[in-house]
Design an enzyme around this catalytic site. Structure first.
Site, PDB file in Angstrom:
ATOM      1  N   ILE A   1       0.907  -1.154   0.000  1.00  0.00           N
ATOM      2  CA  ILE A   1       0.000   0.000   0.000  1.00  0.00           C
ATOM      3  C   ILE A   1       0.939   1.196   0.000  1.00  0.00           C
ATOM      4  O   ILE A   1       1.596   1.480   0.995  1.00  0.00           O
ATOM      5  CB  ILE A   1      -0.939   0.008   1.220  1.00  0.00           C
ATOM      6  CG1 ILE A   1      -1.854  -1.207   1.195  1.00  0.00           C
ATOM      7  CG2 ILE A   1      -1.761   1.311   1.226  1.00  0.00           C
ATOM      8  CD1 ILE A   1      -2.789  -1.307   2.377  1.00  0.00           C
ATOM      9  N   PRO A   2       1.042   1.892  -1.132  1.00  0.00           N
ATOM     10  CA  PRO A   2       2.134   2.849  -1.366  1.00  0.00           C
ATOM     11  C   PRO A   2       1.986   4.194  -0.666  1.00  0.00           C
ATOM     12  O   PRO A   2       1.825   5.242  -1.303  1.00  0.00           O
ATOM     13  CB  PRO A   2       2.119   3.000  -2.879  1.00  0.00           C
ATOM     14  CG  PRO A   2       0.676   2.815  -3.238  1.00  0.00           C
ATOM     15  CD  PRO A   2       0.167   1.761  -2.293  1.00  0.00           C
ATOM     16  N   CYS A   3       2.101   4.196   0.651  1.00  0.00           N
ATOM     17  CA  CYS A   3       1.987   5.450   1.402  1.00  0.00           C
ATOM     18  C   CYS A   3       3.122   6.414   1.062  1.00  0.00           C
ATOM     19  O   CYS A   3       3.001   7.612   1.324  1.00  0.00           O
ATOM     20  CB  CYS A   3       1.918   5.172   2.901  1.00  0.00           C
ATOM     21  SG  CYS A   3       3.245   4.150   3.535  1.00  0.00           S
ATOM     22  N   HIS A   4       4.164   5.924   0.404  1.00  0.00           N
ATOM     23  CA  HIS A   4       5.247   6.818  -0.030  1.00  0.00           C
ATOM     24  C   HIS A   4       4.783   7.750  -1.154  1.00  0.00           C
ATOM     25  O   HIS A   4       5.461   8.714  -1.462  1.00  0.00           O
ATOM     26  CB  HIS A   4       6.474   6.005  -0.481  1.00  0.00           C
ATOM     27  CG  HIS A   4       6.213   5.076  -1.616  1.00  0.00           C
ATOM     28  ND1 HIS A   4       5.697   3.801  -1.436  1.00  0.00           N
ATOM     29  CD2 HIS A   4       6.392   5.229  -2.944  1.00  0.00           C
ATOM     30  CE1 HIS A   4       5.582   3.211  -2.621  1.00  0.00           C
ATOM     31  NE2 HIS A   4       5.992   4.062  -3.545  1.00  0.00           N
TER      32      HIS A   4
END
Length: 162
Positions: free
Chosen positions: A129-132
């Site tokens: 889950i690409p919170c970046h």
């Protein structure tokens, strides 16, 4: 719950998973950061190494820039807001970013951008889950609660833009 430690290039990963669902992902530059001194150094090997191998292969493909979207089943515990925010973050395309405020608008709570930041920081499976990909409205990176902090967040964004 099972766990597995593996390495991709210079990064070390530890995953926690059930029979068919990823529960948590930790990424670090130092393998020693993944070993819990309270338990045996012999990491539990599960009967479901096929799932762990699938996670490892997808992460490897991502870091080789061959995979743009993960299809790893996962399970997240937490509030309805946390799940909604992470669901919207998951939809941010590879190489793109959205602001905390934009994500708050997508979950239909425009004033909850700080809560989006907290939800992003509570993400148990970063990269997947690409919170970046979530940044400040000003374009600044904001924070990153994963190992490596903002420097690692910047690295992931640069990896996706090449």
């Amino acid at each position: 719950m099972y766990q597995k430690i593996f390495q991709i290039d210079h990064l070390h990963f530890k995953i926690f998973y059930s029979k068919d669902s990823l529960l948590k992902l930790i990424c670090t530059h130092q393998k020693k950061d993944l070993i819990d001194p309270q338990i045996s150094l012999n990491i539990t090997q599960s009967s479901n190494l096929k799932f762990a191998k699938h996670v490892q292969e997808q992460l490897d493909a991502y870091f080789q820039r061959k995979l743009k979207k993960f299809d790893i089943p996962y399970s997240i515990e937490g509030s309805a807001f946390l799940k909604k925010a992470l669901s919207q973050i998951e939809k941010i395309p590879y190489g793109k970013t959205k602001s905390y405020k934009q994500v708050a608008n997508l979950v239909k709570q425009p004033s909850a951008w700080r809560a989006v930041g907290r939800a992003s920081g509570a993400n148990p499976i970063p990269i997947i889950i690409p919170c970046h990909r979530v940044i400040k409205s000003s374009g600044d990176l904001g924070g990153y609660s994963g190992n490596g902090g903002v420097l690692f967040k910047s690295y992931l964004q640069l990896l996706e833009k090449k």
